[in-house]
Scaffold this motif. Structure first.
Motif, mmCIF file in Angstrom:
data_model
loop_
_atom_site.group_PDB
_atom_site.id
_atom_site.type_symbol
_atom_site.label_atom_id
_atom_site.label_comp_id
_atom_site.label_asym_id
_atom_site.label_seq_id
_atom_site.Cartn_x
_atom_site.Cartn_y
_atom_site.Cartn_z
ATOM 1 N N TYR A 191 -13.324 33.653 19.365
ATOM 2 C CA TYR A 191 -12.855 32.507 18.588
ATOM 3 C C TYR A 191 -12.560 31.361 19.552
ATOM 4 O O TYR A 191 -11.759 31.497 20.485
ATOM 5 N N GLN A 192 -13.207 30.237 19.323
ATOM 6 C CA GLN A 192 -13.211 29.161 20.306
ATOM 7 C C GLN A 192 -11.831 28.556 20.565
ATOM 8 O O GLN A 192 -11.566 28.026 21.654
ATOM 9 N N HIS A 193 -10.900 28.634 19.614
ATOM 10 C CA HIS A 193 -9.605 27.991 19.789
ATOM 11 C C HIS A 193 -8.595 28.851 20.550
ATOM 12 O O HIS A 193 -7.582 28.335 21.023
ATOM 13 N N THR A 194 -8.844 30.149 20.626
ATOM 14 C CA THR A 194 -7.912 31.029 21.340
ATOM 15 C C THR A 194 -8.575 31.808 22.465
ATOM 16 O O THR A 194 -7.893 32.383 23.304
ATOM 17 N N GLN A 195 -9.923 31.834 22.452
ATOM 18 C CA GLN A 195 -10.700 32.633 23.409
ATOM 19 C C GLN A 195 -10.389 34.124 23.262
ATOM 20 O O GLN A 195 -10.543 34.891 24.223
ATOM 21 N N LYS A 196 -9.976 34.527 22.069
ATOM 22 C CA LYS A 196 -9.698 35.933 21.795
ATOM 23 C C LYS A 196 -10.770 36.508 20.871
ATOM 24 O O LYS A 196 -11.375 35.786 20.078
ATOM 25 N N PRO A 197 -11.008 37.832 20.953
ATOM 26 C CA PRO A 197 -12.075 38.438 20.152
ATOM 27 C C PRO A 197 -11.675 38.638 18.688
ATOM 28 O O PRO A 197 -10.554 39.024 18.376
ATOM 29 N N VAL A 198 -12.619 38.342 17.816
ATOM 30 C CA VAL A 198 -12.509 38.624 16.385
ATOM 31 C C VAL A 198 -13.664 39.548 16.026
ATOM 32 O O VAL A 198 -14.801 39.326 16.452
ATOM 33 N N SER A 199 -13.376 40.594 15.275
ATOM 34 C CA SER A 199 -14.448 41.531 14.920
ATOM 35 C C SER A 199 -15.501 40.817 14.083
ATOM 36 O O SER A 199 -15.183 40.054 13.162
ATOM 37 N N LEU A 200 -16.751 41.058 14.391
ATOM 38 C CA LEU A 200 -17.848 40.425 13.664
ATOM 39 C C LEU A 200 -17.884 40.889 12.207
ATOM 40 O O LEU A 200 -18.350 40.166 11.332
ATOM 41 N N LEU A 201 -17.368 42.075 11.941
ATOM 42 C CA LEU A 201 -17.220 42.562 10.568
ATOM 43 C C LEU A 201 -15.792 42.337 10.112
ATOM 44 O O LEU A 201 -14.835 42.738 10.791
ATOM 45 N N GLY A 202 -15.622 41.659 8.988
ATOM 46 C CA GLY A 202 -14.311 41.468 8.400
ATOM 47 C C GLY A 202 -14.214 42.213 7.080
ATOM 48 O O GLY A 202 -15.217 42.451 6.408
ATOM 49 N N TYR A 203 -12.992 42.575 6.710
ATOM 50 C CA TYR A 203 -12.782 43.343 5.474
ATOM 51 C C TYR A 203 -12.282 42.403 4.382
ATOM 52 O O TYR A 203 -11.182 41.862 4.458
ATOM 53 N N GLY A 204 -13.079 42.206 3.343
ATOM 54 C CA GLY A 204 -12.681 41.428 2.188
ATOM 55 C C GLY A 204 -12.041 42.323 1.145
ATOM 56 O O GLY A 204 -12.597 43.376 0.800
#
Length: 395
Positions: free
Chosen positions: A6-19
């Motif tokens: 994530y460009q604003h925190t430089q932390k990883p976000v899983s490419l799969l999200g749970y809706g």
């Protein structure tokens, strides 16, 4: 699990999200979430590396937020991202005060002190956006909540025109935004242009409806055969998930997983992730052409139309029609014998009559409320009239 930075925190976000729009249920009541099974699905996804969970005020009749708050409470708060949304249509003329009331209720229901990602829900009209969020003060209020730390990242989810999307992009620097994107809508509903604009303005995307509410799992036989011939060991759904996830400006792809089979399949797709190749895109183009020939209705069963004043079960009616269309057994299908058409008619009526008579298509009074809220811009009253006419002809 594949991650994106994530460009604003430089932390990883899983490419799969749970809706959490389509959790398992105990009964036909959409509010009656099966907590035990739902928590089992959330836990499996979490342990597979999913760290992005998405809910909304209206999901499951208002019960989704309570469920996901309880389900996630067993994990460290800094180990997951929780996304929620402001329902502008409920704010209406209430302005900042109404937005404040809703937001406080959401924090309470989710049992959290802040939301990692927060969205203006389902923006579709510039006029409504300006009335509710600009002139009504709801956006200024949310900016204040971000400044106070109760919103970490502010964006919007979108169901409008390309022109309105570009207006929003020029208006301010959003932290992220959420759009509907899948291989069927890439050209059909201008998803390609929305994606291009997101890249141009440097806004990372969260993707909703990558499998179009499940309709890209239930393709016609010809389309399924094309995909299975190319990749026998991959599910039909994985093609749709991979299409969205292969785009570099996509931060996270949401999937509303209702059972363990879907969780396992999606997690497997996003583990040791394989982006689509040029050859894969050519295969998809063949499958899309076959699917379009089947003539299905692009309903995602989102149930935004669920408040029909006549109680018509619109998603269920469209599902009966689409199942017959995708399998090539519509009662008016060409190239079939009289005996085959008679069997198609009997099967169609049998499926259709599982819907209560007072909730069937002929009860539509053409009020247009469903059409106004449909994210897919389906002319629902017209489709209902067509299906009612079909049923009259074949009974």
């Amino acid at each position: 699990m594949e991650n994106r930075i994530y460009q604003h925190t430089q932390k990883p976000v899983s490419l799969l999200g749970y809706g959490t729009m389509r959790m398992p249920l105990n009964s036909e009541d959409n509010r009656d979430i099966n907590y035990e099974e739902g928590k089992r699905l959330i836990d499996r996804a979490y342990r597979a590396g999913v760290n992005y969970f998405d809910t909304a005020y209206m999901y499951h009749g208002g019960e989704s937020e309570k469920f996901i708050g309880e389900a996630l409470s067993v994990y460290p708060r800094d180990s997951f991202y929780l996304a929620d949304k402001m329902p502008g249509w409920m704010v209406g003329d209430g302005g900042a005060e109404k937005a404040k009331e809703v937001f406080a209720d959401q924090l309470n229901k989710c049992s959290v002190d802040y939301f990692d990602f927060y969205l203006l829900h389902a923006l579709g009209s510039k006029e409504d956006f300006e009335k509710i969020y600009l002139h009504g003060g709801a956006l200024a209020y949310l900016d204040g909540e971000k400044a106070a730390g109760r919103i970490r990242n502010l964006g919007f989810s979108f169901h409008g025109s390309v022109e309105f999307f570009e207006f929003l992009m020029k208006l301010r620097k959003w932290d992220f935004c959420q759009i509907q994107l899948n291989y069927m809508d890439w050209d059909n509903q201008n998803a390609k242009e929305l994606y291009r604009l997101s890249v141009e303005y440097g806004v990372q995307l969260v993707i909703m409806e990558p499998v179009r509410g499940g309709s890209l799992v239930q393709l016609c036989d010809e389309a399924v055969n094309i995909l299975k011939t190319a990749e026998p060991d991959r599910s039909v759904a994985s093609w749709a998930i991979r299409f969205a996830a292969s785009l570099p400006n996509v931060l996270c792809v949401l999937s509303g997983m209702s059972n363990m089979e879907q969780v396992e399949d999606n997690c497997a797709t996003m583990t040791d992730f394989k982006a689509l190749s040029d050859e894969d895109h050519a295969t998809l183009a063949g499958a899309i052409a076959a699917y379009n020939r089947a003539g299905t209705i692009p309903c995602t069963a989102c149930r935004y139309c669920f408040e029909c004043p006549k109680g018509i079960q619109i998603p269920e009616i469209f599902a009966v029609y689409n199942n017959a269309a995708s399998e090539g057994r519509l009662p008016m299908s060409l190239g079939h014998s009289e005996d085959e058409l008679a069997a198609f008619k009997a099967a169609f009526i049998a499926d259709y009559d599982t819907i209560p008579a007072d909730a069937q298509a002929h009860n539509c009074v053409n009020c247009g409320k469903c059409k106004e809220v449909c994210p897919q811009s389906i002319d629902i009253p017209r489709k209902l009239r067509e299906i009612a006419g079909l049923v009259d002809r074949i009974r």
